[in-house]
Design an enzyme around this catalytic site. Structure first.
Site, PDB file in Angstrom:
ATOM      1  N   MET A 148       1.823  -8.045 -11.274  1.00  0.00           N
ATOM      2  CA  MET A 148       1.517  -9.196  -9.988  1.00  0.00           C
ATOM      3  C   MET A 148       0.430  -9.608 -10.003  1.00  0.00           C
ATOM      4  O   MET A 148       0.025 -11.086 -10.681  1.00  0.00           O
ATOM      5  CB  MET A 148       1.744  -8.009  -9.035  1.00  0.00           C
TER       6      MET A 148
ATOM      7  N   THR B 252      -2.788  -0.949 -12.933  1.00  0.00           N
ATOM      8  CA  THR B 252      -2.348   0.329 -13.377  1.00  0.00           C
ATOM      9  C   THR B 252      -1.581   1.133 -14.434  1.00  0.00           C
ATOM     10  O   THR B 252      -0.892   0.145 -14.750  1.00  0.00           O
ATOM     11  CB  THR B 252      -2.345   0.910 -12.004  1.00  0.00           C
TER      12      THR B 252
ATOM     13  N   GLU C  24       6.583   1.030  -1.916  1.00  0.00           N
ATOM     14  CA  GLU C  24       5.429   1.548  -2.655  1.00  0.00           C
ATOM     15  C   GLU C  24       3.792   1.984  -1.232  1.00  0.00           C
ATOM     16  O   GLU C  24       4.014   2.179  -1.814  1.00  0.00           O
ATOM     17  CB  GLU C  24       5.335   0.131  -3.186  1.00  0.00           C
TER      18      GLU C  24
ATOM     19  N   GLN D 102     -21.754  23.071  17.267  1.00  0.00           N
ATOM     20  CA  GLN D 102     -20.531  22.151  17.734  1.00  0.00           C
ATOM     21  C   GLN D 102     -19.992  21.570  17.196  1.00  0.00           C
ATOM     22  O   GLN D 102     -18.882  21.176  17.419  1.00  0.00           O
ATOM     23  CB  GLN D 102     -21.009  22.310  19.646  1.00  0.00           C
TER      24      GLN D 102
ATOM     25  N   GLU E 174      -5.605  -5.693   6.588  1.00  0.00           N
ATOM     26  CA  GLU E 174      -5.737  -6.993   6.961  1.00  0.00           C
ATOM     27  C   GLU E 174      -4.525  -7.683   6.599  1.00  0.00           C
ATOM     28  O   GLU E 174      -3.493  -8.145   7.539  1.00  0.00           O
ATOM     29  CB  GLU E 174      -6.304  -7.655   6.313  1.00  0.00           C
TER      30      GLU E 174
END
Length: 381
Positions: A126, A159, A244, A281, A369
């Site tokens: 893409m 990928t 996806e 702590q 975004e």
């Protein structure tokens, strides 16, 4: 889920864990240095039944439901092997499902059995140098010529780009029209003349996940290579992106669970000022905060799995899973690294790899975004 189905899923998950312990973890550091996994790994994944497990038996799959696919990806990410799990996700959970849901019967029978066995590795192209989250900005062209199409252009950040045998290519097939009415998907075999692999891109994380540039110089494919309908590729992309994005959400939660467990072990062993880190702590409070975040997100992705199985997972909810999970993982990875102190900055510690590997989760599959934009449309409609 019935008790018998849960037992079956648990047994399957145990098998995935054993495979990771014997085949992945002893080799992951070497693969990270070499910045690629061996081709032979895909054959091993296929032999173990870890590819395309949700696909119907008629194509070589097991006909399992999404929870089994999720179990594969969760265990790879929980074991801090996101660099391998991400490649499997693209191959099994994205490319295969595009073909299953939109391919012709011939396309399914030509590709799916070989993809399930690990013989044929899939990628989806893409992103372009000038078009990332904005899929309508794609400039790759597919020119119609008689009974075939000629593809020209380039793709990046792909990928499985170095190993792939099949690429789903997103291209423009009409001039002067918006992308929503001029985008078509093509199945391109990588041995087709004119196809060229670029370099294996250098990344700040997920080093052994090959991520490549791809080039198409007058690549000629027949009209039968169209996946889905001519000029309707954009709607196909929009329909498949929900799965996806849920997968990314699932993976981020598993990654956070894994690195949090490792950090819990570390702080109970590491001593400072005469005490273990776990006795301080600040450590207690930080671990409590992170554990709470992870558990909340686990509940949400389990809900999303149920919605997907029922065919009710909508755009906004999938986007929420991706947005919230990836942002949470960034906070947890950073917090866990901080608790490791200087050792967290050393590559020999798993938390260092988890930290850099986590960063891309807020980018691929649609940036945070873009997820906010999609969610806001549902909230404000």
């Amino acid at each position: 889920m019935s008790q018998s189905n849960q037992e079956e899923l648990d047994l399957f998950r145990d098998n995935v864990k054993r495979f990771i312990e014997t085949e992945i973890k002893p080799n992951i550091e070497q693969w990270e240095r070499e910045e690629i996994t061996p081709r032979s790994l895909w054959h091993k994944l296929g032999q173990q039944g870890l590819l395309g497990i949700c696909l119907p038996e008629e194509y070589g799959g097991a006909g399992a439901d999404f929870r089994f696919s999720a179990a594969v990806l969760e265990e790879f990410h929980r074991a801090n092997c996101a660099t391998v799990g991400g490649n499997i996700a693209v191959h099994s959970e994205i490319v295969m499902h595009y073909i299953l849901n939109h391919g012709s019967e011939k396309q399914k029978r030509d590709y799916l059995p070989r993809m399930i066995s690990g013989e044929c590795i899939g990628a989806i192209a893409m992103t372009e140098p000038g078009a990332g989250s904005d899929l309508q900005g794609i400039r790759m062209r597919a020119q119609a010529e008689d009974d075939h199409y000629r593809l020209n252009g380039s793709k990046t950040f792909i990928t499985n780009g170095q190993h792939c045998d099949l690429v789903i290519v997103v291209a423009r097939t009409r001039n002067g029209e918006p992308g929503s009415r001029s985008t078509t998907l093509f199945l391109v075999d990588t041995d087709t003349p004119g196809f060229e692999r670029g370099r294996n891109l250098e990344k700040i994380g997920q080093h052994s996940s090959d991520t490549s540039e791809l080039f198409f110089h007058d690549v000629c494919v027949s009209a039968n290579a169209i996946l889905g309908e001519l000029d309707r590729g954009f709607s196909v992309l929009m329909g498949e992106l929900q799965r996806e994005r849920l997968i990314i959400g699932v993976n981020t939660v598993a990654s956070a669970e894994g690195i949090l467990d490792q950090t819990a072990t570390y702080v109970k062993e590491r001593e400072v000022f005469g005490k273990t880190l776990a006795e301080l702590q600040n450590t207690k409070f930080k671990m409590a905060e992170m554990a709470t975040e992870v558990r909340i997100h686990r509940a949400f992705v389990e809900e999303c799995k149920t919605l997907l199985l029922a065919g009710q997972l909508d755009v906004a909810t999938a986007s929420m899973a991706k947005l919230s999970g990836s942002e949470m993982l960034g906070r947890v990875a950073d917090g866990c690294l901080q608790l490791h102190g200087g050792y967290g900055y050393m590559r020999e510690y798993d938390v260092a790899r988890a930290f850099v590997d986590a960063r891309v989760q807020r980018i691929y599959g649609g940036t945070s975004e873009i997820m906010k934009e999609l969610i806001s449309r549902a909230v404000l409609q």
